[in-house]
Write an enzyme that holds these catalytic residues in place. Structure first.
Site, PDB file in Angstrom:
ATOM      1  N   ASP A  62      38.818  36.657  43.758  1.00  0.00           N
ATOM      2  CA  ASP A  62      37.151  36.860  44.128  1.00  0.00           C
ATOM      3  C   ASP A  62      37.300  38.200  45.238  1.00  0.00           C
ATOM      4  OD1 ASP A  62      36.385  34.693  43.067  1.00  0.00           O
ATOM      5  OD2 ASP A  62      36.501  33.413  44.349  1.00  0.00           O
ATOM      6  N   ARG A  94      36.978  29.381  58.652  1.00  0.00           N
ATOM      7  CA  ARG A  94      36.039  30.466  58.412  1.00  0.00           C
ATOM      8  C   ARG A  94      35.470  31.038  59.344  1.00  0.00           C
ATOM      9  NH1 ARG A  94      38.939  30.732  54.171  1.00  0.00           N
ATOM     10  NH2 ARG A  94      37.876  30.021  52.084  1.00  0.00           N
ATOM     11  N   ASP A 134      31.237  28.257  51.761  1.00  0.00           N
ATOM     12  CA  ASP A 134      31.932  29.361  52.648  1.00  0.00           C
ATOM     13  C   ASP A 134      30.929  30.429  52.967  1.00  0.00           C
ATOM     14  OD1 ASP A 134      34.324  28.044  53.173  1.00  0.00           O
ATOM     15  OD2 ASP A 134      35.234  29.118  51.395  1.00  0.00           O
ATOM     16  N   SER A 173      41.297  27.927  42.267  1.00  0.00           N
ATOM     17  CA  SER A 173      41.093  28.610  43.504  1.00  0.00           C
ATOM     18  C   SER A 173      41.606  27.833  44.595  1.00  0.00           C
ATOM     19  CB  SER A 173      39.467  28.751  43.857  1.00  0.00           C
ATOM     20  OG  SER A 173      39.199  29.336  45.109  1.00  0.00           O
TER      21      SER A 173
END
Length: 394
Positions: A14, A94, A123, A172
């Site tokens: 990504d 994050r 996210d 992922s």
């Protein structure tokens, strides 16, 4: 004026395709990538750094492992942080990654932030809760262009961008020192049994050692400070325990999870060290805190975990909850023995200088308390229920 975008960069599919997209579709002159090391494998950091230097205009690799452990993981342990029954990990990394991107953006006088999150996951919220504390706009190509992973894989091939994901294994994966998440591809089918090769940190429990292993965790003020009697700093302790617990198949989760947006998603996780540390910490709290504290703290811990899952670490309530939790942890000191065996993690012993426990008082052989004194208590216990029974039976 040069348009610069600061991209939170993992090195995966990504974020890698974001670099040419930001230039071709959004008109940025420069893309500055930021990779934050929160405990990913060294080879992943090296690969991301090498790839970023090849395809971006400028790159930063920032070592934040100690900061992640001390300022995010230790509070998670003190708060017994679990969301819907699983160990949160990605969510807490994050905000830290985003804050490092903000520092770079200020330094580089950037025009915008960018991330590779989809419009269906959590996210995007966690990154943008931090990014939007600034006046800079946020660009999210995956979300705005409604991209699929299959399209991204083809796009990467066309632009000669090396990526690990393939159509046969489109997982992922996100790793940090605390947890590893695996999603996507066939895993999106809740009935699909995950192949063993999605796991890297944990041995198949059926193939784990036949002999159980006991580990001892030492805590000071709710924070782990020693492993098997040896004092260790946070990063090393978690790393060592990850290997030990993973060898015994401890710390796998396969669950249906409620994302912040309301979508249900099938998620797979590995978190060996986290499983052991949280199990030990919860047990030690029961040894050291009062019944009233434990009952109230369950509510506090749940609220803490939900805010952490959402990435709302700047929410004032988050600080309020930490203040209460930190106060309770002043008495959470001691050692906990945990037995690891074929995927199970069971507390088998504990000791503490600050325990709310008296062997003499509780022992059936002790006479410090006169048992006859309990008779008066028993006469009033259930008093209203007995009155109620008499009332309805008239």
């Amino acid at each position: 004026m040069v348009k610069k975008a600061v991209l939170a960069y993992s090195g995966g599919l990504d974020t890698s395709v974001c670099i040419p997209i930001l230039k071709e579709n959004y008109g940025f002159d420069e893309v500055i990538t930021v990779t934050v090391d929160v405990g990913q494998p060294k080879e992943d950091i090296q690969t991301a750094t090498k790839k970023a230097k090849l395809i971006s205009d400028k790159h930063y690799t920032i070592d934040a492992k100690d900061e992640f452990v001390n300022d995010y993981i230790f509070p998670m342990i003190k708060a017994n942080a679990m969301y819907e029954g699983y160990v949160i990990g990605t969510s807490m990394a994050r905000p830290l990654i985003a804050k490092k991107c903000v520092e770079v953006a200020i330094k580089e006088k950037a025009s915008a932030f960018a991330h590779g999150c989809t419009g269906k996951g959590n996210d995007q919220l966690r990154f943008e809760a931090i990014f939007r504390t600034t006046d800079l706009p946020v660009v999210a190509p995956m979300r705005e262009m409604n991209l699929t992973r299959e399209w991204e894989i083809e796009y990467a091939k066309q632009h000669n961008i090396p990526v690990a994901a393939t159509k046969s294994k489109p997982w992922s994966v996100d790793e940090n020192i605390w947890s590893r998440s695996i999603e996507g591809g066939k895993l999106e089918d809740p009935s699909y049994i995950p192949p063993e090769d999605i796991y890297e940190w944990t041995t198949d429990p059926t193939k784990a050692p036949d002999k159980p292993e006991i580990v001892e965790i030492g805590f000071e003020k709710g924070v782990p400070v020693s492993l098997n009697g040896k004092k260790m700093k946070g990063v090393k302790l978690i790393t060592e325990l990850q290997k030990i617990a993973g060898k015994h198949g401890v710390g796998r989760t396969d669950m249906m999870e409620d994302r912040v947006l309301g979508l249900k998603a099938r998620e797979n996780y590995e978190h060996p060290a986290a499983t052991v540390l949280l199990t030990a910490h919860r047990d030690l709290e029961k040894f050291c805190l009062t019944r009233a504290e434990l009952k109230f703290k369950e509510t506090v811990d749940s609220a803490w975990a939900e805010l952490g899952y959402m990435g709302l670490v700047d929410e004032p309530l988050f600080d309020d909850l930490n203040a209460f939790i930190d106060r309770t942890q002043e008495r959470v000191n001691g050692k906990v023995k945990v037995k690891l065996y074929k995927g199970s993690c069971i507390v088998v012993g504990r000791e503490s200088p600050t325990a709310m426990y008296s062997e003499e008082l509780v022992s059936f052989d002790g006479k410090t308390l006169d048992q006859k004194d309990a008779e008066g208590y028993c006469k009033f216990h259930g008093f209203q229920a007995r009155l109620y029974k008499k009332l309805i039976n008239k």
